[in-house]
Write a protein that holds these residues in place. Structure first.
Motif, PDB file in Angstrom:
ATOM      1  N   TYR A 164       7.139  -8.055  47.156  1.00 20.41           N
ATOM      2  CA  TYR A 164       7.782  -9.037  46.287  1.00 20.41           C
ATOM      3  C   TYR A 164       7.401  -8.788  44.823  1.00 20.41           C
ATOM      4  CZ  TYR A 164       8.756 -11.762  50.507  1.00 20.41           C
ATOM      5  OH  TYR A 164       9.199 -12.180  51.731  1.00 20.41           O
ATOM      6  N   GLY A 165       8.406  -8.847  43.954  1.00 22.77           N
ATOM      7  CA  GLY A 165       8.170  -8.791  42.520  1.00 22.77           C
ATOM      8  C   GLY A 165       8.794 -10.000  41.859  1.00 22.77           C
ATOM      9  N   THR A 166       8.081 -10.607  40.919  1.00 22.04           N
ATOM     10  CA  THR A 166       8.581 -11.788  40.218  1.00 22.04           C
ATOM     11  C   THR A 166       8.426 -11.600  38.717  1.00 22.04           C
ATOM     12  OG1 THR A 166       6.417 -12.855  40.440  1.00 22.04           O
ATOM     13  CG2 THR A 166       8.069 -13.389  42.098  1.00 22.04           C
ATOM     14  N   ALA A 167       9.313 -12.218  37.965  1.00 22.55           N
ATOM     15  CA  ALA A 167       9.214 -12.212  36.507  1.00 22.55           C
ATOM     16  C   ALA A 167      10.001 -13.388  35.964  1.00 22.55           C
ATOM     17  CB  ALA A 167       9.739 -10.901  35.922  1.00 22.55           C
ATOM     18  N   GLY A 168       9.563 -13.911  34.837  1.00 27.15           N
ATOM     19  CA  GLY A 168      10.274 -15.026  34.226  1.00 27.15           C
ATOM     20  C   GLY A 168       9.626 -15.419  32.918  1.00 27.15           C
ATOM     21  N   GLY A 169      10.207 -16.426  32.283  1.00 26.53           N
ATOM     22  CA  GLY A 169       9.656 -16.856  31.019  1.00 26.53           C
ATOM     23  C   GLY A 169      10.320 -18.105  30.489  1.00 26.53           C
ATOM     24  N   PRO A 181      14.718 -18.309  32.425  1.00 24.92           N
ATOM     25  CA  PRO A 181      15.203 -17.379  33.443  1.00 24.92           C
ATOM     26  C   PRO A 181      14.072 -16.938  34.366  1.00 24.92           C
ATOM     27  CG  PRO A 181      14.856 -16.212  31.396  1.00 24.92           C
ATOM     28  CD  PRO A 181      14.529 -17.656  31.118  1.00 24.92           C
ATOM     29  N   ALA A 182      14.428 -16.578  35.594  1.00 27.08           N
ATOM     30  CA  ALA A 182      13.437 -16.097  36.561  1.00 27.08           C
ATOM     31  C   ALA A 182      14.129 -15.219  37.592  1.00 27.08           C
ATOM     32  CB  ALA A 182      12.746 -17.269  37.259  1.00 27.08           C
ATOM     33  N   VAL A 183      13.391 -14.240  38.109  1.00 25.19           N
ATOM     34  CA  VAL A 183      13.935 -13.357  39.136  1.00 25.19           C
ATOM     35  C   VAL A 183      12.866 -13.106  40.193  1.00 25.19           C
ATOM     36  CG1 VAL A 183      13.274 -11.268  37.865  1.00 25.19           C
ATOM     37  CG2 VAL A 183      15.099 -11.149  39.580  1.00 25.19           C
ATOM     38  N   LEU A 184      13.287 -13.083  41.446  1.00 18.87           N
ATOM     39  CA  LEU A 184      12.436 -12.728  42.582  1.00 18.87           C
ATOM     40  C   LEU A 184      13.113 -11.575  43.314  1.00 18.87           C
ATOM     41  CD1 LEU A 184      10.182 -13.221  44.745  1.00 18.87           C
ATOM     42  CD2 LEU A 184      11.741 -14.856  45.803  1.00 18.87           C
ATOM     43  N   ALA A 191      16.007  -1.697  54.587  1.00 18.13           N
ATOM     44  CA  ALA A 191      16.861  -2.870  54.374  1.00 18.13           C
ATOM     45  C   ALA A 191      17.340  -2.875  52.926  1.00 18.13           C
ATOM     46  CB  ALA A 191      16.108  -4.159  54.684  1.00 18.13           C
ATOM     47  N   PRO A 192      18.491  -3.491  52.655  1.00 15.17           N
ATOM     48  CA  PRO A 192      18.975  -3.557  51.266  1.00 15.17           C
ATOM     49  C   PRO A 192      18.009  -4.327  50.375  1.00 15.17           C
ATOM     50  CG  PRO A 192      20.711  -4.173  52.824  1.00 15.17           C
ATOM     51  CD  PRO A 192      19.427  -4.115  53.605  1.00 15.17           C
ATOM     52  N   LEU A 193      17.960  -3.954  49.100  1.00 18.34           N
ATOM     53  CA  LEU A 193      17.158  -4.683  48.123  1.00 18.34           C
ATOM     54  C   LEU A 193      17.712  -6.094  47.974  1.00 18.34           C
ATOM     55  CD1 LEU A 193      14.795  -4.096  46.112  1.00 18.34           C
ATOM     56  CD2 LEU A 193      16.548  -3.825  44.356  1.00 18.34           C
ATOM     57  N   ASP A 194      16.828  -7.069  47.919  1.00 17.44           N
ATOM     58  CA  ASP A 194      17.226  -8.466  47.864  1.00 17.44           C
ATOM     59  C   ASP A 194      16.711  -9.086  46.567  1.00 17.44           C
ATOM     60  OD1 ASP A 194      18.248 -10.796  49.798  1.00 17.44           O
ATOM     61  OD2 ASP A 194      16.542 -11.555  48.657  1.00 17.44           O
ATOM     62  N   ALA A 195      17.543  -9.873  45.882  1.00 15.68           N
ATOM     63  CA  ALA A 195      17.125 -10.482  44.621  1.00 15.68           C
ATOM     64  C   ALA A 195      17.639 -11.906  44.510  1.00 15.68           C
ATOM     65  CB  ALA A 195      17.619  -9.657  43.435  1.00 15.68           C
ATOM     66  N   ASP A 196      16.772 -12.808  44.028  1.00 12.50           N
ATOM     67  CA  ASP A 196      17.156 -14.158  43.632  1.00 12.50           C
ATOM     68  C   ASP A 196      17.087 -14.219  42.114  1.00 12.50           C
ATOM     69  OD1 ASP A 196      17.282 -14.732  46.283  1.00 12.50           O
ATOM     70  OD2 ASP A 196      15.466 -15.953  46.340  1.00 12.50           O
ATOM     71  N   ILE A 197      18.204 -14.588  41.480  1.00 11.78           N
ATOM     72  CA  ILE A 197      18.264 -14.656  40.021  1.00 11.78           C
ATOM     73  C   ILE A 197      18.558 -16.096  39.627  1.00 11.78           C
ATOM     74  CG2 ILE A 197      19.409 -13.789  37.952  1.00 11.78           C
ATOM     75  CD1 ILE A 197      20.178 -11.307  39.623  1.00 11.78           C
TER      76      ILE A 197
END
Length: 213
Positions: A164-169, A181-184, A191-197
């Motif tokens: 898991y990688g996370t970033a935001g601000g 904004p934030a992304v997980l 498996a396909p790359l999965d992202a929550d934006i």
């Protein structure tokens, strides 16, 4: 839930509870729940936390309990870097005793079948200028062999490590309005790359509205 290094990072005791019930009224419909707690411990540089979660769908039951410990490795005026470790216990079961009996079907038993697995995880979490953050974690490192052997084969399932990688601000748009904004991002082999934006608007630290994809 995703990163043990986050435990204690907020600087105050925090409790979170979530419950979800889908397709209500249908027998065996999915249900899930989560209860978590984290807090600084004795000193602001040390954090502890715990998570209890459950998932139910059909006859399948998945319960997980975990404990986390984090330590602030770097503490500067504008930069904080924490590292965390986690131990977890997971119970996977199939409630055959809740199923409608089928005479002559050897794949169905009349009792609950369950197994318990232990695992460990780790992560890092960094904040900059108290406005921006990044994190990386692997909640379950060990690849447990799980499942029930097929009657004609020894092949059963194995857990896979999820990364898991996370970033935001927080970006001020005015004195009273902040853009957050934030992304997980989740990666697991084969498996396909999965992202929550996610993008939120915070108004006077009282009202929040946003979009998620």
């Amino acid at each position: 839930y995703y990163n043990p290094a986050y435990a204690g990072a907020r600087g105050v005791p925090t409790v979170t509870g979530i419950f979800r019930s889908q397709w209500m009224g249908f027998e065996g419909a999915p249900q899930s729940g989560l209860l978590s707690f984290n807090s600084p411990f004795l000193t602001p540089r040390v954090g502890i936390g715990g998570v209890l979660s459950m998932k139910k769908i059909g006859l399948n039951r998945d319960f997980v309990g975990s404990l986390s410990y984090s330590y602030e490795l770097i503490k500067l005026d504008q930069v904080s870097v924490r590292a965390g470790i986690q131990g977890s216990i997971r119970s996977l079961s199939i409630a055959f005793d809740d199923a409608t009996p089928v005479v002559g079907d050897p794949s169905l038993d009349n009792q609950k079948v369950s197994s318990i697995y232990g695992n460990v995880g780790a992560g890092v979490y960094a904040t900059f200028a108290e406005r921006y953050y990044v994190g990386f974690s692997v909640p379950r490192i060990y690849k447990n062999t799980v499942g029930i052997p097929n009657v004609n084969s020894d092949l059963i399932a194995k857990e896979a490590a999820h990364f898991y990688g996370t970033a935001g601000g927080i970006f001020p748009l005015s004195e009273d309005i902040n853009l957050m904004p934030a992304v997980l991002i989740k990666y697991v082999k084969n498996a396909p790359l999965d992202a929550d934006i996610n993008v939120n608007i915070d108004i006077r630290q009282k009202v929040t509205a946003g979009l998620s994809y």
